[in-house]
Design a protein around this motif. Sequence first.
Motif, PDB file in Angstrom:
ATOM      1  N   ARG A   1      37.666  36.674  30.346  1.00  0.00           N
ATOM      2  CA  ARG A   1      39.040  37.511  30.900  1.00  0.00           C
ATOM      3  C   ARG A   1      39.464  36.988  32.180  1.00  0.00           C
ATOM      4  NH1 ARG A   1      41.573  42.507  29.568  1.00  0.00           N
ATOM      5  NH2 ARG A   1      42.202  43.590  31.212  1.00  0.00           N
ATOM      6  N   SER A   2      40.356  35.889  31.959  1.00  0.00           N
ATOM      7  CA  SER A   2      40.767  35.093  33.002  1.00  0.00           C
ATOM      8  C   SER A   2      42.455  35.774  33.278  1.00  0.00           C
ATOM      9  CB  SER A   2      40.971  33.502  32.640  1.00  0.00           C
ATOM     10  OG  SER A   2      41.980  32.974  33.496  1.00  0.00           O
ATOM     11  N   PHE A   3      42.485  36.111  34.575  1.00  0.00           N
ATOM     12  CA  PHE A   3      43.986  36.743  34.540  1.00  0.00           C
ATOM     13  C   PHE A   3      44.617  35.791  34.857  1.00  0.00           C
ATOM     14  CE2 PHE A   3      40.718  40.083  36.162  1.00  0.00           C
ATOM     15  CZ  PHE A   3      40.832  41.093  35.087  1.00  0.00           C
ATOM     16  N   SER A   4      44.533  34.605  35.525  1.00  0.00           N
ATOM     17  CA  SER A   4      45.696  33.658  35.795  1.00  0.00           C
ATOM     18  C   SER A   4      45.878  32.948  34.183  1.00  0.00           C
ATOM     19  CB  SER A   4      45.288  32.512  36.523  1.00  0.00           C
ATOM     20  OG  SER A   4      43.830  31.633  35.564  1.00  0.00           O
ATOM     21  N   ARG A   5      45.200  33.205  33.261  1.00  0.00           N
ATOM     22  CA  ARG A   5      45.654  32.784  32.061  1.00  0.00           C
ATOM     23  C   ARG A   5      46.430  33.816  31.303  1.00  0.00           C
ATOM     24  NH1 ARG A   5      43.399  34.623  27.676  1.00  0.00           N
ATOM     25  NH2 ARG A   5      41.261  35.131  28.255  1.00  0.00           N
ATOM     26  N   LEU A   6      45.856  35.130  31.505  1.00  0.00           N
ATOM     27  CA  LEU A   6      46.779  36.212  30.703  1.00  0.00           C
ATOM     28  C   LEU A   6      48.140  36.288  31.538  1.00  0.00           C
ATOM     29  CD1 LEU A   6      43.927  39.180  30.891  1.00  0.00           C
ATOM     30  CD2 LEU A   6      44.629  37.565  29.017  1.00  0.00           C
ATOM     31  N   ALA A   7      48.191  35.919  33.036  1.00  0.00           N
ATOM     32  CA  ALA A   7      49.511  36.109  33.446  1.00  0.00           C
ATOM     33  C   ALA A   7      50.326  34.878  32.906  1.00  0.00           C
ATOM     34  CB  ALA A   7      49.362  35.759  34.886  1.00  0.00           C
TER      35      ALA A   7
ATOM     36  N   GLN B   1      50.341  33.093  41.055  1.00  0.00           N
ATOM     37  CA  GLN B   1      49.046  33.267  41.203  1.00  0.00           C
ATOM     38  C   GLN B   1      48.527  34.877  41.292  1.00  0.00           C
ATOM     39  OE1 GLN B   1      48.801  32.720  45.913  1.00  0.00           O
ATOM     40  NE2 GLN B   1      47.432  34.429  45.829  1.00  0.00           N
ATOM     41  N   VAL B   2      47.015  34.957  40.815  1.00  0.00           N
ATOM     42  CA  VAL B   2      46.515  36.146  40.779  1.00  0.00           C
ATOM     43  C   VAL B   2      45.589  36.189  42.001  1.00  0.00           C
ATOM     44  CG1 VAL B   2      47.131  36.667  38.497  1.00  0.00           C
ATOM     45  CG2 VAL B   2      45.056  35.433  39.018  1.00  0.00           C
ATOM     46  N   SER B   3      45.347  37.560  42.497  1.00  0.00           N
ATOM     47  CA  SER B   3      44.383  37.894  43.393  1.00  0.00           C
ATOM     48  C   SER B   3      43.462  38.939  42.928  1.00  0.00           C
ATOM     49  CB  SER B   3      44.878  37.882  44.749  1.00  0.00           C
ATOM     50  OG  SER B   3      45.580  36.916  45.063  1.00  0.00           O
ATOM     51  N   GLY B   4      42.298  38.954  43.549  1.00  0.00           N
ATOM     52  CA  GLY B   4      41.096  39.934  43.104  1.00  0.00           C
ATOM     53  C   GLY B   4      41.725  41.054  44.228  1.00  0.00           C
ATOM     54  N   GLY B   5      42.080  40.802  45.512  1.00  0.00           N
ATOM     55  CA  GLY B   5      42.227  42.015  46.522  1.00  0.00           C
ATOM     56  C   GLY B   5      43.657  41.943  46.805  1.00  0.00           C
ATOM     57  N   SER B   6      44.050  41.892  48.071  1.00  0.00           N
ATOM     58  CA  SER B   6      45.351  42.275  48.551  1.00  0.00           C
ATOM     59  C   SER B   6      46.352  40.938  48.228  1.00  0.00           C
ATOM     60  CB  SER B   6      45.419  42.884  50.038  1.00  0.00           C
ATOM     61  OG  SER B   6      45.092  41.742  50.792  1.00  0.00           O
ATOM     62  N   GLN B   7      47.777  41.176  48.304  1.00  0.00           N
ATOM     63  CA  GLN B   7      48.646  40.221  48.003  1.00  0.00           C
ATOM     64  C   GLN B   7      48.522  39.136  48.914  1.00  0.00           C
ATOM     65  OE1 GLN B   7      52.915  40.971  47.851  1.00  0.00           O
ATOM     66  NE2 GLN B   7      52.719  40.368  45.915  1.00  0.00           N
ATOM     67  N   SER B   8      48.550  37.857  48.453  1.00  0.00           N
ATOM     68  CA  SER B   8      48.534  36.456  49.299  1.00  0.00           C
ATOM     69  C   SER B   8      49.197  35.719  48.706  1.00  0.00           C
ATOM     70  CB  SER B   8      46.878  36.013  49.474  1.00  0.00           C
ATOM     71  OG  SER B   8      46.824  34.899  49.809  1.00  0.00           O
ATOM     72  N   PHE B   9      49.625  34.627  49.268  1.00  0.00           N
ATOM     73  CA  PHE B   9      50.554  33.331  49.028  1.00  0.00           C
ATOM     74  C   PHE B   9      50.000  32.206  49.253  1.00  0.00           C
ATOM     75  CE2 PHE B   9      52.850  37.324  49.883  1.00  0.00           C
ATOM     76  CZ  PHE B   9      53.675  37.279  48.774  1.00  0.00           C
TER      77      PHE B   9
ATOM     78  N   GLN C   1      43.396  45.276  37.763  1.00  0.00           N
ATOM     79  CA  GLN C   1      44.530  46.760  37.603  1.00  0.00           C
ATOM     80  C   GLN C   1      45.536  46.427  36.719  1.00  0.00           C
ATOM     81  OE1 GLN C   1      44.948  48.558  41.204  1.00  0.00           O
ATOM     82  NE2 GLN C   1      43.081  49.161  41.753  1.00  0.00           N
ATOM     83  N   GLU C   2      46.075  45.111  36.450  1.00  0.00           N
ATOM     84  CA  GLU C   2      47.452  44.925  36.103  1.00  0.00           C
ATOM     85  C   GLU C   2      47.587  44.701  34.707  1.00  0.00           C
ATOM     86  OE1 GLU C   2      50.025  45.862  37.984  1.00  0.00           O
ATOM     87  OE2 GLU C   2      48.640  46.253  39.626  1.00  0.00           O
TER      88      GLU C   2
ATOM     89  N   MET D   1      49.936  42.728  30.214  1.00  0.00           N
ATOM     90  CA  MET D   1      50.279  42.970  31.465  1.00  0.00           C
ATOM     91  C   MET D   1      51.074  44.606  31.388  1.00  0.00           C
ATOM     92  SD  MET D   1      51.957  40.922  34.430  1.00  0.00           S
ATOM     93  CE  MET D   1      51.725  41.222  36.360  1.00  0.00           C
ATOM     94  N   LYS D   2      50.582  45.461  32.293  1.00  0.00           N
ATOM     95  CA  LYS D   2      51.111  46.842  32.170  1.00  0.00           C
ATOM     96  C   LYS D   2      52.395  46.655  32.872  1.00  0.00           C
ATOM     97  CE  LYS D   2      46.401  48.665  33.118  1.00  0.00           C
ATOM     98  NZ  LYS D   2      45.723  49.471  33.858  1.00  0.00           N
ATOM     99  N   PRO D   3      53.502  47.699  32.721  1.00  0.00           N
ATOM    100  CA  PRO D   3      54.780  47.658  33.428  1.00  0.00           C
ATOM    101  C   PRO D   3      54.514  48.036  35.165  1.00  0.00           C
ATOM    102  CG  PRO D   3      54.995  49.093  31.705  1.00  0.00           C
ATOM    103  CD  PRO D   3      53.205  48.596  31.967  1.00  0.00           C
ATOM    104  N   SER D   4      55.028  46.905  35.972  1.00  0.00           N
ATOM    105  CA  SER D   4      55.014  47.224  37.262  1.00  0.00           C
ATOM    106  C   SER D   4      55.930  46.312  37.974  1.00  0.00           C
ATOM    107  CB  SER D   4      53.572  46.679  37.583  1.00  0.00           C
ATOM    108  OG  SER D   4      53.294  45.152  37.394  1.00  0.00           O
ATOM    109  N   ALA D   5      55.965  46.358  39.179  1.00  0.00           N
ATOM    110  CA  ALA D   5      56.867  45.303  40.198  1.00  0.00           C
ATOM    111  C   ALA D   5      56.428  44.084  39.844  1.00  0.00           C
ATOM    112  CB  ALA D   5      56.962  45.839  41.435  1.00  0.00           C
ATOM    113  N   TYR D   6      55.090  43.828  39.691  1.00  0.00           N
ATOM    114  CA  TYR D   6      54.482  42.637  39.515  1.00  0.00           C
ATOM    115  C   TYR D   6      55.047  41.979  38.241  1.00  0.00           C
ATOM    116  CZ  TYR D   6      51.081  43.552  43.213  1.00  0.00           C
ATOM    117  OH  TYR D   6      50.710  44.037  44.507  1.00  0.00           O
ATOM    118  N   TYR D   7      55.073  42.714  37.290  1.00  0.00           N
ATOM    119  CA  TYR D   7      55.530  42.183  35.920  1.00  0.00           C
ATOM    120  C   TYR D   7      57.135  41.670  35.999  1.00  0.00           C
ATOM    121  CZ  TYR D   7      56.823  41.724  30.947  1.00  0.00           C
ATOM    122  OH  TYR D   7      57.267  41.205  29.885  1.00  0.00           O
TER     123      TYR D   7
END
Length: 245
Positions: free
Chosen positions: A51-57, A147-155, A184-185, A192-198
Amino acid sequence: MRKATVSESRIDLPNIDTALFQQPDAQRLMAPERATHAPRFLLLYGSLRERSFSRLAAEEAARILSALGGETRMFNPSGLPLVDDAPHDHPKVRELHELVQWAESMVWSSPERHGAMTGLMKTQIDWIPLSVGAMRPTQGKTLAVMQVSGGSQSFNAVNQMRVLGRWMRMLTVPNQSSVAKAYQEFDEAGRMKPSAYYDRIVDVMEELMKFTLLTRDVAPYLVDRYSERKESAEALSRRVNQAAI
């Protein structure tokens, strides 16, 4: 007394080879012959987890690009060897090289791990050749970074990938995506769920499509350089070939 403009005065540039120094040609920039095929996008992701979130994104990005009229392909990095630990004709290396040459644009999607892009992401980028003979397979192509992060937003990861994109002489679009708490996304089906990130990923892919359509037909002219016109193809190949380093 009216001052002479630059175009009216004689400019002394003794170090320039005037036979190779060219004024920009607006016709070549604004009205080239336009390609009619769908823009071609290669997507790379930086994790091999089931379940790779970078792949899912990246898969969400591919769906959006397809809906915008693009053709997408995704490289599966499983089995890709470390750089210099296998020959260039290794099947996974050859597959990556062929996809890079096919693509007119790329999307790089990496997790942030230890404050950086993953080693797998960097390995894929490192396997992309800076040159094939005198040709640079990434030069002038567009790029979007996510990028995807496990914690808070980072760049951190997207900033690093921007540096690499510039090094690869790619045209990296200004917008970018960074998904915080990625676990969570996405729903159980991997969507991907509806969100500002999407919405931001939609923004980035729209921008990437526009930049690709704007530049792909003029990319060879955009990156045509005076210094390289002075070099022979053989000399250029020697200078950019990284295999000898």
